[in-house]
Design a protein around this motif. Structure first.
Motif, PDB file in Angstrom:
ATOM      1  N   ARG A 156       0.828  -1.215   0.000  1.00  0.00           N
ATOM      2  CA  ARG A 156       0.000   0.000   0.000  1.00  0.00           C
ATOM      3  C   ARG A 156       0.855   1.255   0.000  1.00  0.00           C
ATOM      4  O   ARG A 156       0.502   2.275  -0.598  1.00  0.00           O
ATOM      5  N   LEU A 157       2.010   1.201   0.657  1.00  0.00           N
ATOM      6  CA  LEU A 157       2.887   2.371   0.735  1.00  0.00           C
ATOM      7  C   LEU A 157       3.607   2.631  -0.587  1.00  0.00           C
ATOM      8  O   LEU A 157       4.155   3.710  -0.796  1.00  0.00           O
ATOM      9  N   GLY A 158       3.574   1.643  -1.493  1.00  0.00           N
ATOM     10  CA  GLY A 158       4.106   1.856  -2.833  1.00  0.00           C
ATOM     11  C   GLY A 158       3.031   2.286  -3.807  1.00  0.00           C
ATOM     12  O   GLY A 158       3.224   3.181  -4.615  1.00  0.00           O
ATOM     13  N   SER A 159       1.873   1.640  -3.702  1.00  0.00           N
ATOM     14  CA  SER A 159       0.719   1.945  -4.550  1.00  0.00           C
ATOM     15  C   SER A 159      -0.514   1.456  -3.814  1.00  0.00           C
ATOM     16  O   SER A 159      -0.573   0.283  -3.427  1.00  0.00           O
ATOM     17  N   GLY A 160      -1.495   2.341  -3.629  1.00  0.00           N
ATOM     18  CA  GLY A 160      -2.669   1.967  -2.847  1.00  0.00           C
ATOM     19  C   GLY A 160      -3.322   0.682  -3.333  1.00  0.00           C
ATOM     20  O   GLY A 160      -3.603  -0.235  -2.557  1.00  0.00           O
ATOM     21  N   SER A 161      -3.550   0.570  -4.645  1.00  0.00           N
ATOM     22  CA  SER A 161      -4.229  -0.607  -5.174  1.00  0.00           C
ATOM     23  C   SER A 161      -3.387  -1.869  -5.041  1.00  0.00           C
ATOM     24  O   SER A 161      -3.921  -2.982  -5.098  1.00  0.00           O
ATOM     25  N   ALA A 162      -2.075  -1.737  -4.846  1.00  0.00           N
ATOM     26  CA  ALA A 162      -1.217  -2.907  -4.666  1.00  0.00           C
ATOM     27  C   ALA A 162      -1.577  -3.681  -3.401  1.00  0.00           C
ATOM     28  O   ALA A 162      -1.312  -4.880  -3.309  1.00  0.00           O
ATOM     29  N   SER A 163      -2.202  -3.011  -2.435  1.00  0.00           N
ATOM     30  CA  SER A 163      -2.614  -3.697  -1.200  1.00  0.00           C
ATOM     31  C   SER A 163      -3.647  -4.775  -1.488  1.00  0.00           C
ATOM     32  O   SER A 163      -3.844  -5.685  -0.680  1.00  0.00           O
ATOM     33  N   ARG A 164      -4.323  -4.689  -2.661  1.00  0.00           N
ATOM     34  CA  ARG A 164      -5.363  -5.656  -3.005  1.00  0.00           C
ATOM     35  C   ARG A 164      -4.844  -6.775  -3.907  1.00  0.00           C
ATOM     36  O   ARG A 164      -5.644  -7.569  -4.411  1.00  0.00           O
ATOM     37  N   SER A 165      -3.537  -6.864  -4.125  1.00  0.00           N
ATOM     38  CA  SER A 165      -2.989  -7.860  -5.053  1.00  0.00           C
ATOM     39  C   SER A 165      -2.280  -9.018  -4.362  1.00  0.00           C
ATOM     40  O   SER A 165      -1.665  -9.837  -5.038  1.00  0.00           O
ATOM     41  N   ILE A 166      -2.367  -9.108  -3.047  1.00  0.00           N
ATOM     42  CA  ILE A 166      -1.667 -10.179  -2.335  1.00  0.00           C
ATOM     43  C   ILE A 166      -2.460 -11.484  -2.369  1.00  0.00           C
ATOM     44  O   ILE A 166      -1.918 -12.563  -2.585  1.00  0.00           O
ATOM     45  N   GLU A 167      -3.777 -11.378  -2.145  1.00  0.00           N
ATOM     46  CA  GLU A 167      -4.614 -12.574  -2.053  1.00  0.00           C
ATOM     47  C   GLU A 167      -5.724 -12.531  -3.096  1.00  0.00           C
ATOM     48  O   GLU A 167      -5.684 -11.735  -4.025  1.00  0.00           O
ATOM     49  N   GLY A 168      -6.728 -13.386  -2.977  1.00  0.00           N
ATOM     50  CA  GLY A 168      -7.801 -13.453  -3.951  1.00  0.00           C
ATOM     51  C   GLY A 168      -8.829 -14.487  -3.525  1.00  0.00           C
ATOM     52  O   GLY A 168      -8.635 -15.170  -2.520  1.00  0.00           O
ATOM     53  N   PRO A 169      -9.938 -14.608  -4.252  1.00  0.00           N
ATOM     54  CA  PRO A 169     -10.277 -13.989  -5.531  1.00  0.00           C
ATOM     55  C   PRO A 169     -10.833 -12.560  -5.416  1.00  0.00           C
ATOM     56  O   PRO A 169     -10.812 -11.808  -6.371  1.00  0.00           O
ATOM     57  N   LEU A 170     -11.342 -12.202  -4.230  1.00  0.00           N
ATOM     58  CA  LEU A 170     -11.803 -10.828  -3.971  1.00  0.00           C
ATOM     59  C   LEU A 170     -11.070 -10.298  -2.759  1.00  0.00           C
ATOM     60  O   LEU A 170     -10.871 -11.024  -1.771  1.00  0.00           O
ATOM     61  N   VAL A 171     -10.676  -9.032  -2.818  1.00  0.00           N
ATOM     62  CA  VAL A 171      -9.995  -8.398  -1.688  1.00  0.00           C
ATOM     63  C   VAL A 171     -10.669  -7.070  -1.393  1.00  0.00           C
ATOM     64  O   VAL A 171     -10.960  -6.288  -2.314  1.00  0.00           O
ATOM     65  N   GLU A 172     -10.930  -6.834  -0.110  1.00  0.00           N
ATOM     66  CA  GLU A 172     -11.508  -5.568   0.334  1.00  0.00           C
ATOM     67  C   GLU A 172     -10.426  -4.765   1.034  1.00  0.00           C
ATOM     68  O   GLU A 172      -9.639  -5.308   1.809  1.00  0.00           O
TER      69      GLU A 172
END
Length: 361
Positions: A160-176
C-alpha cells in the motif's frame, strides 16, 4: 503515525545473501478507490477482483554489506532502468521504519510483466505487491516463526505504501481494502480477503481487457487522487462507494447478475465523473471507450447475456462476464469490439487466487 504492529524486533539473525522470486497479479476494482489521505490512506473503501494472467514477476537478490545505507539496482525485462529507481527509492523510504533490516543490504531487483509495458495496463499494483512480497520473504528468513496471516497482512501493508491498489494484489479472488462497518476485520492499512459468502458464479468470472489506448495517461493517478481534495462532489462520492460496497454483499452471495452489473458500471462511470468535475478537470476516456460501452449495452439489451464493463483510471475497458457466457462474449469482442482496440489488441484474463512464490523457497 507509526503502526507498531508492523515494526519488527531487532535481530542479529540477518542472512548473508539470498534470492527470492514472487509473481503477483494485477486487480480490477468493482467498487473504486479514488482520493486518499496522508500516508496512502484511502478516502473510501474498495473491493476488487484479483486477476490471474496479468501479473508481474519480481526477483530480489540480497547481499549483506557493511554500509548502513540501502543500495539497489533495478532491471526491467533484463535492462537496467535507472529512470524507474526514484519511485522504488520512495517506496523504500516509506517502509524504512517497518523494514529496517534493508539498510544492511545491497539489492538487485529484476522485474517483468506478463503484459506489454506499453499496453496501457497499470502495473503499479502487480509490481509493488511483488516487491513487497520479496521484502517480506527476507523478513521471514530473519524471523522464521512468522505466521502466514501476518506475512500476508504486512505484505499488503507495505505494498500500500508503494501503490494503494497494490494492497489488493496479495490474495484473492476478492480483496476488500479500507475501513467499512460491514467488514469487521477491514482496515485502511491493508487489504483483507473478502470475508462474506461468494456465489459460485463469481469464482470463475472472466475479464477481457480491451486495449483502447496504450499511451501514457495525460493525468497520473497520483495527481488525480490529489484533485479529490477540492472536488465539490468528493464527499458524495465517498458516501456512494461505502453504500455500494454494502449493497454488493447480498449480491455477491446470491449471484444476482443484473444487480451486480448495475453497481459495477455505475462505479466505473462515477470514477470518471469525478475526474470531469475536478479542477483542473480532465478526461481519460477516449471516443473508442464510449463506443465500446454503447456496443456492450446494445448487446446486453438484445441478447440478455450478462456482460458488463468497468474502467480503471484510463481509456481501456475491462469486459466482465460469467464463465457460462464466455463463447457469446468472445464472439462479440472478435466481431465488433476489437475494431475499437489499438492495433486490435486485447487480453483475456480471469479471476485468480493471488500472488505466489515461484522459486524454491
Amino acid at each position: 503515525m507509526l503502526h507498531k504492529e508492523f515494526v519488527p524486533e531487532t535481530s542479529e539473525n540477518l542472512p548473508k545473501n539470498g534470492k527470492v522470486t514472487w509473481q503477483s497479479p494485477s486487480n480490477i476494482a468493482l467498487v473504486k478507490y479514488w482520493g486518499k489521505k496522508e500516508n496512502q490512506i484511502p478516502a473510501n473503501p474498495s473491493v476488487s477482483f484479483t486477476l490471474s494472467n496479468c501479473h508481474s514477476t519480481t526477483s530480489f537478490q540480497y547481499q549483506r554489506t557493511e554500509s548502513a545505507t540501502l543500495e539497489f539496482d533495478f532491471y526491467f525485462e533484463g535492462v537496467k532502468k535507472d529512470d524507474f529507481k526514484p519511485k522504488i527509492q520512495k517506496f523504500f523510504e516509506r517502509i524504512r521504519d517497518y523494514s529496517p533490516y534493508l539498510q544492511s543490504y545491497k539489492l538487485e531487483i529484476h522485474s517483468e510483466n506478463s503484459f506489454p509495458h506499453s499496453s496501457g495496463i497499470a502495473s503499479s499494483a502487480s509490481g509493488m505487491s511483488a516487491l513487497a512480497l520479496c521484502v517480506m520473504s527476507l523478513e521471514k528468513a530473519i524471523f522464521p516463526a512468522m505466521s502466514l496471516e501476518y506475512f500476508n497482512r504486512k505484505a499488503s501493508f507495505l505494498a500500500r505504501l508503494g501503490s494503494g491498489s497494490a494492497s489488493r494484489s496479495i490474495e484473492g479472488p476478492l480483496v476488500e481494502w479500507g475501513k467499512h462497518a460491514d467488514f469487521e476485520e477491514s482496515s485502511d492499512l491493508f487489504g483483507i480477503n473478502y470475508p462474506h459468502e461468494l456465489h459460485e458464479v463469481f469464482k470463475t468470472y472472466k475479464d477481457t481487457i480491451l486495449l483502447v489506448d496504450k499511451g501514457q495517461k495525460t493525468v497520473s493517478s497520483t495527481l488525480g487522487h490529489d484533485l479529490m481534495h477540492g472536488n465539490p462532489f468528493a464527499e458524495a462520492r465517498f458516501k456512494q462507494a461505502n453504500s455500494n460496497l454494502a449493497k454488493l454483499i447480498p449480491i455477491l452471495q446470491s449471484g444476482d447478475l443484473p444487480a451486480f452489473i448495475e453497481i459495477v458500471e455505475s462505479e466505473a462511470l462515477s470514477l470518471h465523473a469525478v475526474m470531469l468535475s475536478s479542477i483542473p478537470y480532465f478526461i481519460l476516456m477516449k471516443p473508442n471507450t464510449l463506443e465500446i460501452i454503447q456496443r456492450i449495452w446494445e448487446f446486453r439489451r438484445e441478447t440478455g447475456v450478462p456482460v458488463c464493463f468497468t474502467l480503471d483510471a484510463g481509456a481501456n475497458v475491462h469486459v466482465l462476464y460469467p464463465q457460462h457466457s464466455e463463447n457469446e462474449v468472445l464472439e462479440l469482442i472478435k466481431n465488433e469490439l476489437v475494431a475499437y482496440c489499438e492495433n486490435g489488441h486485447y487480453i483475456c484474463d480471469e479471476i485468480g487466487s493471488g500472488a505466489r512464490r515461484i522459486d524454491n523457497g
